[in-house]
Design an enzyme around this catalytic site. Sequence first.
Site, short mmCIF file in Angstrom:
data_model
loop_
_atom_site.label_atom_id
_atom_site.label_comp_id
_atom_site.label_asym_id
_atom_site.label_seq_id
_atom_site.Cartn_x
_atom_site.Cartn_y
_atom_site.Cartn_z
N ASP A 86 0.84 -1.20 0.00
CA ASP A 86 0.00 0.00 0.00
C ASP A 86 0.87 1.25 0.00
OD1 ASP A 86 0.82 -0.54 2.72
OD2 ASP A 86 -0.72 0.85 3.43
N GLU A 151 0.12 -0.95 5.93
CA GLU A 151 1.19 -0.37 6.74
C GLU A 151 1.00 1.12 6.92
OE1 GLU A 151 4.87 1.38 8.11
OE2 GLU A 151 3.84 1.83 6.24
N1 BES Z 1 8.63 3.24 5.36
C1 BES Z 1 8.01 4.07 6.33
C2 BES Z 1 8.74 4.10 7.66
C3 BES Z 1 10.08 4.76 7.56
C4 BES Z 1 10.16 6.09 7.24
C5 BES Z 1 11.21 4.03 7.80
C6 BES Z 1 11.40 6.70 7.14
C7 BES Z 1 12.44 4.63 7.71
C8 BES Z 1 12.54 5.97 7.36
C9 BES Z 1 6.58 3.59 6.56
O1 BES Z 1 5.93 3.27 5.35
C10 BES Z 1 5.78 4.69 7.18
O2 BES Z 1 5.58 5.69 6.54
N2 BES Z 1 5.32 4.47 8.39
C11 BES Z 1 4.41 5.37 9.01
C12 BES Z 1 3.69 4.58 10.07
C13 BES Z 1 2.44 5.21 10.54
C14 BES Z 1 1.41 5.37 9.48
C15 BES Z 1 1.89 4.41 11.69
C16 BES Z 1 5.14 6.54 9.60
O3 BES Z 1 6.29 6.41 10.05
O4 BES Z 1 4.58 7.64 9.58
MN MN Z 2 7.05 2.13 4.14
MN MN Z 3 5.29 5.16 4.43
#
Ligand code: BES
Ligand code: MN
Ligand code: MN
Length: 456
Positions: A86, A151
């Site tokens: 997603d 996710e």
């Molecule tokens: N891939 C990201 C997380 C991430 C961001 C890892 C930057 C390393 C560096 C993931 O898809 C993401 O965006 N996670 C969200 C989680 C939230 C929706 C609970 C986030 O971090 O905002």
């Molecule tokens: Mn991600």
């Molecule tokens: Mn993300």
Amino acid sequence: MNLQDYLQSSQQRHLDELLEFLSIPSVSALSTHNADTRKAAEFVATKLKDLSFQVTLNETPKHPIVTAHYHVDDALPTVLIYGHYDVQPPDPMNLWTSPPFEPVVKDGVIVARGSSDDKGQVYAHIKGAEALIKTTGTLPVNLKFLIEGEEEISSPNLLPFLGSHEDDLKTDVVIISDGAMMAPNTPTITYGLKGIAYIEVRVKTAAMDLHSGAFGGGVPNPINALAKMIAALHDSKGRITVPGFYDAVLDVSPMEKAALEKVPFDEKKFAQEIGVTATPGEAGYSLLERLWARPTLDCNGIGGGFQGEGSKTVIANTAMAKISCRLVPNQDPDDIRDKLTAYLKELAPAGVQVEVIDLHGGKPAMSPIESGSVQTAAKALQQVYGKEAIFARTGGSIPIVSNLQDLLKAEVVLVGFGLETDRVHSPNEKFDLENYYKGIETSSALLNAFASRSSQ
Ligand code: BES
Ligand code: MN
Ligand code: MN
């Protein structure tokens, strides 16, 4: 054919397939895209089936979870690759230089929503497995894929799924590529993710909007009040004022502090790249420490009152804000949400009613640098890049990681193939071709490395 030749001669096809994947608008937050998220799940499932994986498309109340298994031999270690198909909503649309779901390849860069986060990185792993299967006839490990479609909305249906599929998901190690390298051509292992606690706060005052002349000076103003409440959440030193907010925080050890000082991080370049002229935050901590290892609180959105053209003299009767906290070990998202909720209620001036809505939460997670899996992955990276991997934390969150650690009792290794400058969640998200192809090669190398790991 040897692996290198195979990878080289497959580049165009590997790219074409990824572009097809990227053209599916699998936005998990918007129910108007439900058919598209399904299509993306089916795309992943089909590609894995074509490689002779045993694939299941697991239905959930929202978006399907793809699980796949390529079993070679009980005596071999098992590796599970987690990722997500997603993507974040593409808006604001007018800032894209090309449509978000019509990928464009130019100057060695793919521009499309999801190119870096996370479809490009997931697909690199699928092609990494393909390369080994096609050149050796099998895989060096038992390989599982767990690719979800929620996710970006905090994985609400994956957690219950994990609980009821522990046996199917049993593994020795989990590999995740859903993040970034510190700099181009700098192999990086991420050993810490932040957790998150996300709330919405709504304030209410009068029974209706009021003339700001007739009533101003004699009634509570919800926008003024909410602005004051939000401002009160930090003190003049940049510390969060929520009572008990820091109680559980694990301080960075002196050893890690020393290591952080050696990380190649250019503060000026960091500021320049994102166009800020200052890097404010909690006093007494370096910028990198604040980004990686200190908890934060940010207002992510605010609304209320008149937003139209020109002026309207009115005192609104409601206002709202979205507030998220990024958490570090050992903070607990439920605990922080409760503390923040109680404090907002306490901060509300007379005549202002406060309602707090829980949006979502996730725990922080660490993968200790000295763990066997991290060290094995570091060796594989060294082979592919010809230089030593560096170890980084991130302020980002992948909510399911701590649950994977707890439930599967497996070590998790985070190897990002993207760059911090990939504009993830932002218009014109991109993924460098070089990182895609190197990601495929790295994926193969990781599987080989875990195959020859002596114990486990
Ligand atoms: N891939 C990201 C997380 C991430 C961001 C890892 C930057 C390393 C560096 C993931 O898809 C993401 O965006 N996670 C969200 C989680 C939230 C929706 C609970 C986030 O971090 O905002
Ligand atoms: Mn991600
Ligand atoms: Mn993300």
